[in-house]
Design an enzyme around this catalytic site. Structure first.
Site, PDB file in Angstrom:
ATOM      1  N   ASP A  94       0.633  -9.409   3.895  1.00 20.49           N
ATOM      2  CA  ASP A  94      -0.634  -9.179   4.599  1.00 20.49           C
ATOM      3  C   ASP A  94      -1.856  -9.379   3.711  1.00 20.49           C
ATOM      4  O   ASP A  94      -2.977  -9.452   4.220  1.00 20.49           O
ATOM      5  CB  ASP A  94      -0.673  -7.759   5.165  1.00 20.49           C
ATOM      6  CG  ASP A  94       0.233  -7.588   6.377  1.00 20.49           C
ATOM      7  OD1 ASP A  94       0.710  -8.612   6.910  1.00 20.49           O
ATOM      8  OD2 ASP A  94       0.461  -6.441   6.787  1.00 20.49           O
ATOM      9  N   THR A 116       2.616  -7.947  -0.795  1.00 13.27           N
ATOM     10  CA  THR A 116       2.518  -7.809   0.651  1.00 13.27           C
ATOM     11  C   THR A 116       2.103  -9.143   1.239  1.00 13.27           C
ATOM     12  O   THR A 116       1.172  -9.777   0.740  1.00 13.27           O
ATOM     13  CB  THR A 116       1.529  -6.719   1.088  1.00 13.27           C
ATOM     14  OG1 THR A 116       1.234  -6.871   2.482  1.00 13.27           O
ATOM     15  CG2 THR A 116       0.229  -6.782   0.323  1.00 13.27           C
ATOM     16  N   ARG A 134       2.353 -20.296  27.004  1.00 12.18           N
ATOM     17  CA  ARG A 134       3.618 -19.929  26.370  1.00 12.18           C
ATOM     18  C   ARG A 134       3.318 -19.143  25.091  1.00 12.18           C
ATOM     19  O   ARG A 134       2.302 -19.360  24.434  1.00 12.18           O
ATOM     20  CB  ARG A 134       4.457 -21.166  26.026  1.00 12.18           C
ATOM     21  CG  ARG A 134       4.938 -21.920  27.259  1.00 12.18           C
ATOM     22  CD  ARG A 134       6.000 -21.129  28.011  1.00 12.18           C
ATOM     23  NE  ARG A 134       6.529 -21.874  29.140  1.00 12.18           N
ATOM     24  CZ  ARG A 134       6.043 -21.836  30.370  1.00 12.18           C
ATOM     25  NH1 ARG A 134       4.967 -21.089  30.617  1.00 12.18           N
ATOM     26  NH2 ARG A 134       6.596 -22.535  31.335  1.00 12.18           N
ATOM     27  N   ARG A 156      -0.555 -27.246  27.717  1.00  9.93           N
ATOM     28  CA  ARG A 156      -0.359 -25.809  27.750  1.00  9.93           C
ATOM     29  C   ARG A 156      -1.283 -25.084  26.785  1.00  9.93           C
ATOM     30  O   ARG A 156      -1.806 -25.665  25.833  1.00  9.93           O
ATOM     31  CB  ARG A 156       1.085 -25.459  27.372  1.00  9.93           C
ATOM     32  CG  ARG A 156       2.114 -25.774  28.429  1.00  9.93           C
ATOM     33  CD  ARG A 156       3.509 -25.526  27.886  1.00  9.93           C
ATOM     34  NE  ARG A 156       4.525 -25.717  28.925  1.00  9.93           N
ATOM     35  CZ  ARG A 156       5.811 -25.889  28.671  1.00  9.93           C
ATOM     36  NH1 ARG A 156       6.246 -25.900  27.423  1.00  9.93           N
ATOM     37  NH2 ARG A 156       6.672 -26.047  29.668  1.00  9.93           N
ATOM     38  N   GLU A 178       0.817  -1.215   0.000  1.00 11.93           N
ATOM     39  CA  GLU A 178       0.000   0.000   0.000  1.00 11.93           C
ATOM     40  C   GLU A 178       0.852   1.268   0.000  1.00 11.93           C
ATOM     41  O   GLU A 178       0.511   2.268  -0.645  1.00 11.93           O
ATOM     42  CB  GLU A 178      -0.939   0.017   1.201  1.00 11.93           C
ATOM     43  CG  GLU A 178      -0.229  -0.126   2.537  1.00 11.93           C
ATOM     44  CD  GLU A 178      -1.089   0.279   3.720  1.00 11.93           C
ATOM     45  OE1 GLU A 178      -1.886   1.218   3.599  1.00 11.93           O
ATOM     46  OE2 GLU A 178      -0.921  -0.344   4.783  1.00 11.93           O
TER      47      GLU A 178
END
Length: 347
Positions: A133, A131, A271, A168, A108
């Protein structure tokens, strides 16, 4: 600008690096060489045009780079509109180097600069959407995204085994400043129990309650995927911004804040794994190599035919040209219906 038929194309890569950049460069160079055109690498993104720094780009330079991550011509987050005299330097250096067209490969910010230079100064520029993203409107997918999702999914798969072994909660922080595409796609693919993205409000109590319900049903582990750009209570931007005005997210600690809140609210050992820049690195997936190659060939064709102010885009399975103005008008964020797919498997 230089008149007549374009014979020399400049190529730059801007913003964060990602797998597939070299595949685009290779495609533009190979296609241009076949047409008798020269290519020049503009080094380190828009900074290269501000400072007048270039490198040779021909068939020899692009030989063997298809599977390589990163970019052989360097990159930076330089915005010439934020530098004193930056735009004038770009235009002057473009002329001085006798460039006739420019292929700008970026997201962008990089393409926003390209669009503005084309609109305000008629710089003959072509865009290529890059990108991890996947947040550029105008194209269904950007290259680099598939590789990032694959890396994140593999990490989630690996964390599943250790989470189950130790009973966990595992929080996995993935990239995604304004859009949660990596989190949603990798979370669905990796079977995450909770996925948190910037587009959706986060309620720590709801997250904790969902995890407690899983444990009450005998599921003694949980996987939580969170985008780095999530606006969580207790996180704040450090105040540092880049040349495009974006907050630098490296030290926000979204994953750590979330992990601490989950452990405090549930009592379950938690964690945190921050994948960070490992999502950008390494060899591109076959899908990204092919997509980047197709983008590069389209960008070369647009430059050769003088169709400036356009961006190569994927629509369905077709590579088409869309205007840079359309491509940079707004971010492509995760719509509610996509998030609903992820929510169907929460808990």
């Amino acid at each position: 600008m230089t008149s007549g038929v374009a014979r020399t194309i400049g190529i730059l890569t801007g913003g964060g690096d990602c797998p597939g950049l070299n595949a685009v460069i290779r495609a533009v160079v190979r296609a241009s060489d076949a047409e008798g055109w020269d290519c020049v690498g503009v080094l380190e993104g828009w900074r290269g045009l501000v400072d007048g720094r270039y490198g040779d780009l021909g068939p020899q330079q692009v030989s063997g780079i298809l599977p390589r991550g990163g970019t052989i011509i360097g990159t930076s987050r330089t915005n010439p509109f934020r530098l004193d005299g930056g735009v004038e330097k770009v235009l002057r250096n473009f002329e001085d180097r006798s460039l006739d067209a420019l292929v700008a490969i970026g997201g962008e910010d990089t393409l926003g600069v390209a669009e503005r230079l084309y609109r305000e100064h008629e710089l003959p520029v072509i865009g290529v959407p890059k990108t991890i993203d996947n947040d550029l409107s105008g194209t269904d997918y950007t290259f680099g995204f598939d590789t990032a999702v694959m890396i994140a999914t593999e990490a989630i798969d690996r964390l599943h085994t250790t989470a189950e072994s130790h009973n966990r909660v595992m929080v996995v922080e993935v990239m995604g400043r304004h859009a949660g595409w990596i989190a949603v796609m990798s979370g669905i693919a990796g079977g995450a129990d909770v996925i948190l993205i910037p587009e959706q409000p986060v309620d720590f109590d709801e997250v904790a309650e969902g995890i407690r319900k899983r444990h009450a049903r005998g599921k003694n582990f949980s996987i939580v995927v969170v985008s780095e750009g999530c606006d969580l209570p207790g996180t704040a931007d450090a105040g540092e911004v880049d040349q495009f005005g974006h907050a630098i997210l490296a030290n926000r600690g979204v994953g750590e804040v979330l992990g601490r809140e989950i452990e405090q609210r549930t009592g379950f050992e938690t964690r945190v794994t921050v994948l960070g820049h490992v999502q950008r690195g390494g060899s591109p997936t076959p899908r990204d190599r092919v997509l980047a190659t197709r983008f590069g060939l389209e960008a070369a064709k647009l430059a050769h035919t003088g169709q400036y102010g356009q961006m190569a885009a994927l629509r369905g399975d077709d590579i088409v040209a869309v205007s840079l103005a359309e491509a940079t008008a707004q971010l492509k964020t995760v719509p509610p219906e996509w998030y609903a797919v992820a929510q169907a498997f929460f808990g």
